[in-house]
Enzyme design. Structure first.
Site, mmCIF file in Angstrom:
data_model
loop_
_atom_site.group_PDB
_atom_site.id
_atom_site.type_symbol
_atom_site.label_atom_id
_atom_site.label_comp_id
_atom_site.label_asym_id
_atom_site.label_seq_id
_atom_site.Cartn_x
_atom_site.Cartn_y
_atom_site.Cartn_z
ATOM 1 N N TYR A 45 0.849 -1.196 0.000
ATOM 2 C CA TYR A 45 0.000 0.000 0.000
ATOM 3 C C TYR A 45 0.877 1.236 0.000
ATOM 4 O O TYR A 45 1.869 1.300 0.728
ATOM 5 C CB TYR A 45 -0.911 0.035 1.246
ATOM 6 C CG TYR A 45 -2.368 -0.133 0.873
ATOM 7 C CD1 TYR A 45 -2.980 0.816 0.048
ATOM 8 C CD2 TYR A 45 -3.123 -1.217 1.314
ATOM 9 C CE1 TYR A 45 -4.304 0.670 -0.326
ATOM 10 C CE2 TYR A 45 -4.441 -1.369 0.935
ATOM 11 C CZ TYR A 45 -5.031 -0.418 0.106
ATOM 12 O OH TYR A 45 -6.328 -0.552 -0.267
ATOM 13 N N GLU A 47 -0.611 4.753 -0.360
ATOM 14 C CA GLU A 47 -1.450 5.949 -0.510
ATOM 15 C C GLU A 47 -0.651 7.204 -0.212
ATOM 16 O O GLU A 47 0.103 7.263 0.768
ATOM 17 C CB GLU A 47 -2.660 5.867 0.416
ATOM 18 C CG GLU A 47 -3.779 5.042 -0.198
ATOM 19 C CD GLU A 47 -4.968 4.895 0.718
ATOM 20 O OE1 GLU A 47 -5.119 3.787 1.274
ATOM 21 O OE2 GLU A 47 -5.723 5.868 0.878
ATOM 22 N N ASP A 191 -6.847 14.427 -24.634
ATOM 23 C CA ASP A 191 -6.861 13.008 -24.287
ATOM 24 C C ASP A 191 -6.224 12.269 -25.456
ATOM 25 O O ASP A 191 -6.856 12.088 -26.502
ATOM 26 C CB ASP A 191 -8.307 12.540 -24.050
ATOM 27 C CG ASP A 191 -8.415 11.044 -23.796
ATOM 28 O OD1 ASP A 191 -7.437 10.318 -24.080
ATOM 29 O OD2 ASP A 191 -9.476 10.597 -23.330
ATOM 30 N N THR A 217 -4.142 6.872 -21.451
ATOM 31 C CA THR A 217 -3.999 5.539 -20.883
ATOM 32 C C THR A 217 -2.610 5.041 -21.275
ATOM 33 O O THR A 217 -1.975 5.581 -22.179
ATOM 34 C CB THR A 217 -5.060 4.575 -21.448
ATOM 35 O OG1 THR A 217 -5.099 4.715 -22.864
ATOM 36 C CG2 THR A 217 -6.428 4.844 -20.869
ATOM 37 N N LYS A 220 -2.581 1.351 -24.433
ATOM 38 C CA LYS A 220 -2.970 1.333 -25.854
ATOM 39 C C LYS A 220 -1.691 1.426 -26.695
ATOM 40 O O LYS A 220 -0.816 0.582 -26.532
ATOM 41 C CB LYS A 220 -3.958 2.470 -26.129
ATOM 42 C CG LYS A 220 -5.293 2.284 -25.378
ATOM 43 C CD LYS A 220 -6.343 3.283 -25.841
ATOM 44 C CE LYS A 220 -7.684 3.035 -25.165
ATOM 45 N NZ LYS A 220 -7.828 3.726 -23.869
ATOM 46 N N ARG A 226 -1.907 -1.712 -17.964
ATOM 47 C CA ARG A 226 -3.178 -0.984 -17.835
ATOM 48 C C ARG A 226 -2.965 0.106 -16.787
ATOM 49 O O ARG A 226 -2.506 -0.154 -15.676
ATOM 50 C CB ARG A 226 -4.310 -1.917 -17.425
ATOM 51 C CG ARG A 226 -4.569 -2.989 -18.452
ATOM 52 C CD ARG A 226 -5.941 -3.594 -18.342
ATOM 53 N NE ARG A 226 -6.905 -2.800 -19.054
ATOM 54 C CZ ARG A 226 -7.143 -2.903 -20.368
ATOM 55 N NH1 ARG A 226 -6.498 -3.775 -21.097
ATOM 56 N NH2 ARG A 226 -8.035 -2.135 -20.948
#
Ligand code: DSN
Length: 439
Positions: A45, A47, A191, A217, A220, A226
């Site tokens: 983790y 954060e 974008d 992203t 692609k 991802r």
């Protein structure tokens, strides 16, 4: 007994090897990126941001995230980068959350014209519900009409204009978008999710000199894991020096919890691969393949939206045969070993669920090492499949459509003509690895 999940993964890999993928938003992972996705980084983790985490033990995670940020800053020559968005929709949402207040006006390209849901789809998305969304559309030729966009901008005075697409086969004129945004002092978000590699490789104009914020992203054309990244440019930060801090806050605590550290490591690796000269050659080949595939489709009698392509994708307009033929063609192609996706055409006369188009793109096949000769053949196969199912007209009655499509799927599942094409496809596809070194 081993978990059947592993068997399904093996079968999925075999499916990808034997078939030809033309979904323009997909790609095959470089092995270096794939290797970090199942690493111990997933167990942690983290954060917060480097040097200010809410959990201990993040000294090395900090270094990895800072390397990802540094590499992207270098690659795009921008002063601010955030690599924590879990994917594209959260990235778009975070930018809107950072720049806008509920009720502010935004303008994005409509989904039916090749835009994205999170660019203000008025009914079903956060962006359309929480903001006053005014969508722009493409003209009869399937192109953005910048004069219409300017007129809409002056009329509605958006606070944010989004220049970004998911099924638009033409170059985006970021300089014009900037000029239009400046008419009303709007923020400009680019974008570039679909065209990232083309931008890096110089095959598409870069938004860096024009946009305030850029997002993409990473799975692609960029060919990473991802995930997504958000960049802020010099002009964006000049407009508001707190822009980066606002985007950071929008991601966490605004929208997300812990970052996906393994994906962030994958983004760092993908950024380094994208800085190599071979990535430019890959970007060039995506476009060469796209032009070759488009020409083959046209030579074999198919109609393309806008009559061609200027990037990595194209949309086949199936209305010369019948309205709403996209689902049947996409399904029959899959049986024949070629997977693509049904897609709306501009001014779709049917519906987004049963559209009249087929979206095709070349990133997957380019990564496998296929070139123009294979594109010519793929175009021929697609035309044959369209010819084979072109009489399968969608019923006009809404209630009859599902029954019709289910019966169609059952009928063609073992169609011998499609199965014969599938064997030809398999013979060619199996010669290409999923990731061709230096492709
Ligand atoms: N789902 C992506 C695409 O296929 O283009 C966009 O988010």
């Amino acid at each position: 007994m081993s978990d059947p999940i592993f068997q399904l993964i093996t079968e999925e890999e075999q499916r990808q090897i034997e078939k030809i993928g033309l979904i323009p938003s997909e790609n095959h992972l470089p092995p270096q990126v794939a290797s970090v996705l199942s690493s111990c980084l997933s167990s942690k983790y983290a954060e917060g941001y480097a040097g200010r985490r809410y959990y201990e033990g993040n000294q090395l995670i900090d270094q990895i995230e800072l390397m990802a940020i540094g590499r992207l800053k270098e690659l795009f020559q921008v002063p601010y980068v955030n690599v924590q968005p879990h994917s594209g929709s959260p990235a778009n949402t975070a930018v809107q959350f950072a720049l806008l207040n509920p009720g502010d006006t935004i303008m994005g390209l409509s989904l039916g014209s090749g835009g994205h849901l999170t660019h203000g789809h008025p009914k079903v998305t956060f962006s359309g519900k929480y903001f006053n969304s005014v969508q722009y559309h493409v003209n009869e030729e399937g192109r953005i009409d910048y004069d219409v966009l300017r007129a809409l901008t002056i009329e509605y005075k958006p606070k944010l204009i989004i220049a970004g697409t998911t099924s638009y086969p033409f170059i985006l004129d970021f300089a014009k978008f900037r000029d239009i945004a400046d008419e009303v002092g709007a923020w400009l978000l680019a974008d570039i999710s679909h065209i990232t590699a083309l931008v890096i490789g110089g095959e598409h104009p870069s938004p860096v000199p024009y946009a305030d914020v850029i997002m993409s992203t990473t799975h692609k054309t960029f060919r990473g894991p991802r995930g997504a990244f958000i960049l802020a440019t010099e002009q964006g930060l000049a407009k508001d020096p707190k822009l980066g801090a606002q985007i950071d806050k929008a991601i966490i605590p605004g929208l997300q919890g812990g970052p996906h550290n393994a994906s962030i490591a994958g983004i760092a690796i993908a950024a380094q691969l994208a800085a190599r000269p071979s990535f430019k050659i890959y970007a060039q080949q995506i476009k060469k393949n796209s032009l070759a595939l488009a020409q083959s489709l046209i030579d074999n009698g198919l109609k393309l939206v806008g009559n061609g392509t200027e990037n990595h994708l194209m949309v086949v307009d199936l209305t010369p045969y019948s309205v709403g033929l996209g689902t049947q063609v996409a399904f029959a192609l899959d049986i024949a070993g070629i997977y693509a996706n049904r897609n709306a055409i501009p001014n779709e006369p049917s519906s987004p669920f049963y559209p009249s188009g087929l979206r095709l793109g070349t990133p997957l096949v380019t990564t496998r090492g296929m070139k123009e000769a294979e594109m010519v053949k793929i175009g021929e196969w697609i035309a044959k499949v369209v010819e084979h199912v072109k009489g399968e007209t969608l019923p006009t009655e809404r209630l009859e459509r599902r029954v019709f499509i289910n019966a169609f799927k059952e009928n063609v599942a073992n169609d011998s003509y499609l199965q014969a094409i599938r064997q030809e496809v398999k013979a060619i596809a199996s010669q290409f690895p999923l990731f061709q070194k230096d492709a």
